[in-house]
Motif scaffolding. Structure first.
Motif, short mmCIF file in Angstrom:
data_model
loop_
_atom_site.label_atom_id
_atom_site.label_comp_id
_atom_site.label_asym_id
_atom_site.label_seq_id
_atom_site.Cartn_x
_atom_site.Cartn_y
_atom_site.Cartn_z
N GLY A 1 0.82 -1.21 0.00
CA GLY A 1 0.00 0.00 0.00
C GLY A 1 0.85 1.25 0.00
O GLY A 1 0.57 2.21 -0.74
N TYR A 2 1.91 1.27 0.81
CA TYR A 2 2.79 2.44 0.84
C TYR A 2 3.60 2.57 -0.44
O TYR A 2 3.88 3.69 -0.90
CB TYR A 2 3.71 2.37 2.06
N TRP A 3 3.98 1.44 -1.04
CA TRP A 3 4.70 1.47 -2.32
C TRP A 3 3.78 2.02 -3.42
O TRP A 3 4.22 2.78 -4.28
CB TRP A 3 5.19 0.08 -2.66
N ALA A 4 2.50 1.68 -3.36
CA ALA A 4 1.54 2.24 -4.31
C ALA A 4 1.42 3.75 -4.13
O ALA A 4 1.31 4.50 -5.11
CB ALA A 4 0.17 1.57 -4.14
N ASN B 1 -7.61 2.68 14.61
CA ASN B 1 -6.79 1.79 13.78
C ASN B 1 -6.41 2.42 12.44
O ASN B 1 -6.06 1.70 11.50
CB ASN B 1 -7.54 0.48 13.53
N TRP B 2 -6.42 3.74 12.35
CA TRP B 2 -6.15 4.38 11.07
C TRP B 2 -4.79 4.03 10.50
O TRP B 2 -3.80 3.90 11.22
CB TRP B 2 -6.22 5.91 11.21
N SER B 3 -4.75 3.87 9.19
CA SER B 3 -3.51 3.75 8.43
C SER B 3 -3.83 4.08 6.98
O SER B 3 -5.00 4.06 6.57
CB SER B 3 -2.92 2.34 8.54
N VAL B 4 -2.82 4.39 6.20
CA VAL B 4 -3.03 4.67 4.78
C VAL B 4 -3.63 3.44 4.09
O VAL B 4 -4.54 3.55 3.26
CB VAL B 4 -1.70 5.07 4.10
#
Length: 480
Positions: free
Chosen positions: A88-91, A456-459
């Motif tokens: 997800g972070y790489w995207a 629980n937030w995250s990108v």
């Protein structure tokens, strides 16, 4: 081995593993970019723009992966969780690269095949390294290298609650024994919970030396000041951590789900339990803003023509303005104006005061309005609120002020949802909780989802909600 030395060894081993993983990720991004180019164009020297793209990607990965918590040890044993998170972070990194290429007007220079191969090779590399890390961590835990061995003093209700909480919420904590001077009176009660009282409080000394305990937690009422002082003085002979469990553990865990991740801090040199932390603390608020900016840049080219078409249909369907303004409550309880596409006859629209939500087969809703409400396209103008910083793309949906007051009378924690900026779509909406509120249980469930999202937030979580929105959040039988 002394307990403190074992603790340092455990922390040092994990730190070394995840430091190596960070370096490996940067190498994967670099090597994947080179291999992708050679696979596309042969073994030629890397052009300057491709070199700059790879270098920029490395810098972004270094920042976003670390700020986005792609290296959390609690996920260390799950290949799937770690891989999905870093993908997800790489995207997100790739989206930023694309945005930079468009702004610099060099996007036509890059090969789409090269970019796709680069992205997929990197994902495969990330997954492979995390498979290795997960196997290493699982093996170390099975050998007892990573577990914190804990003894609990106190076998009444507080001690039992602490024992059960540690057993179910932390795989890296091993409770090796429970001790209490009231063993004769409490043994039967503890046995019903599957707990054996190993001995009296004074037996902890010998037990700790034989079993290599890392920490002793005192789970006794704080009102017993004399007894607490005696226990602390007694345990000072051991080279271990001595901790005191707060008396309100069960009350906090059951009644305040947002406080489960409380931490111990200091203020003015005194120990304090931080029960409620600022949501999106640290750099997370900046990551959230960057996420909104990237999403707005991607959505706007599609949204603008669609908005113009919807505006035309509204004007043709019924007389009156295209947009309908309404006051909502946002971050930190601030009142702001949102604009929606008008879905009712002009005479039935209410901007302020008492708001009557639409019901099934509501005669006030126009023909175009019915379609807009069913598909949630009436919310599109709120992209302007995102640009102004009043809303986010993903977050708890803002309610009308009168509804806020109504729901707050039913749920004491209702206003906790205002600790973050409201969103156009949210976790509650993609789980079918949208439209009018049928009863108190409906709003309770909606708030539970909102508070769980905040905690629980995250990108990656936001991306998941966005992917679900077209299939679940936009089309739902509760919307009318």
């Amino acid at each position: 081995m002394p307990a403190e030395m074992k603790k340092l060894q455990r922390l040092g081993w994990l730190a070394a593993v995840f430091l190596t993983l960070r370096v490996a990720d940067l190498l994967i991004v670099t090597v994947s970019g080179l291999v992708a180019y050679w696979a596309r164009s042969g073994f030629e020297a890397l052009p300057q723009l491709e070199f700059m793209a790879i270098a920029f990607a490395i810098i972004l990965c270094l920042v976003i992966f670390n700020l986005g918590q792609a290296y959390i040890t609690s996920y260390a044993e799950s290949i799937w969780a770690m891989s999905i998170r870093v993908t997800g972070y790489w995207a997100l990194v790739f989206l930023l690269l694309l945005a930079a290429a468009f702004m610099l007007k060099v996007s036509d220079h890059f090969s789409r095949i090269w970019a796709c191969i680069w992205f997929l090779l990197s994902v495969a590399g990330f997954a492979g390294t995390r498979a290795v890390v997960a196997n290493l961590v699982i093996g170390a835990r099975r050998k007892g290298r990573l577990s914190t061995r804990v003894a609990i003093i106190g076998a009444d209700e507080l001690g039992i609650q602490l024992y059960n909480h540690l057993k179910t919420h932390d795989d890296y904590v091993e409770v090796v024994g429970v001790f209490d001077d009231r063993i004769e009176r409490l043994q039967e009660q503890a046995a019903r919970q599957g707990i054996e009282i190993k001995g009296r409080a004074s037996d902890v000394i010998a037990w700790a030396r034989e079993q290599q305990i890392d920490s002793v937690i005192i789970a006794l009422p704080w009102t017993g000041e004399r007894r607490l002082r005696e226990l602390i003085e007694m345990l000072q002979v051991l080279p271990i951590d001595v901790q005191i469990c707060p008396e309100g553990l069960g009350f906090v865990v059951k009644s305040f789900p947002l406080f489960r991740n409380s931490i111990a801090t200091t203020l003015g040199g005194l120990p304090m339990f931080t029960l409620a932390r600022r949501p999106l603390d640290g750099w997370n608020w900046l990551i959230k803003r960057i996420e909104d900016g990237v999403l707005i840049a991607l959505i706007m080219p599609l949204a603008i023509p669609l908005c113009l078409l919807i505006a035309l249909l509204i004007k043709l369907d019924s007389p009156g303005p295209v947009l309908f303004p309404q006051q909502r409550t946002g971050f930190n309880g601030r009142v702001f104006w949102v604009k929606k596409f008008r879905t009712m006859r002009t005479s039935d629209c209410e901007s302020v005061g008492e708001t009557n939500a639409a019901k099934r087969d509501d005669p006030r809703v126009t023909r175009v309005g019915y379609f807009l409400r069913r598909s949630s396209l009436d919310e599109l103008p709120q992209l302007l609120n995102v640009l102004k910083g009043e809303m986010s793309i993903v977050g708890p949906r803002p309610h009308a002020i009168s509804h806020d007051q109504q729901f707050a009378r039913v749920i004491s924690q209702y206003y906790a949802r205002h600790r973050v900026r409201p969103g156009i779509t949210g976790w509650a909406q993609v789980n079918g909780l949208r439209g009018s509120v049928e009863d108190d249980e409906h709003i309770r469930r909606r708030i539970d989802y909102d508070l769980w999202y905040i905690e629980n937030w995250s990108v990656l979580f936001d991306i998941r909600i966005l992917l679900m929105t077209p299939f679940v959040g936009m089309i739902n039988h509760n919307a009318y």
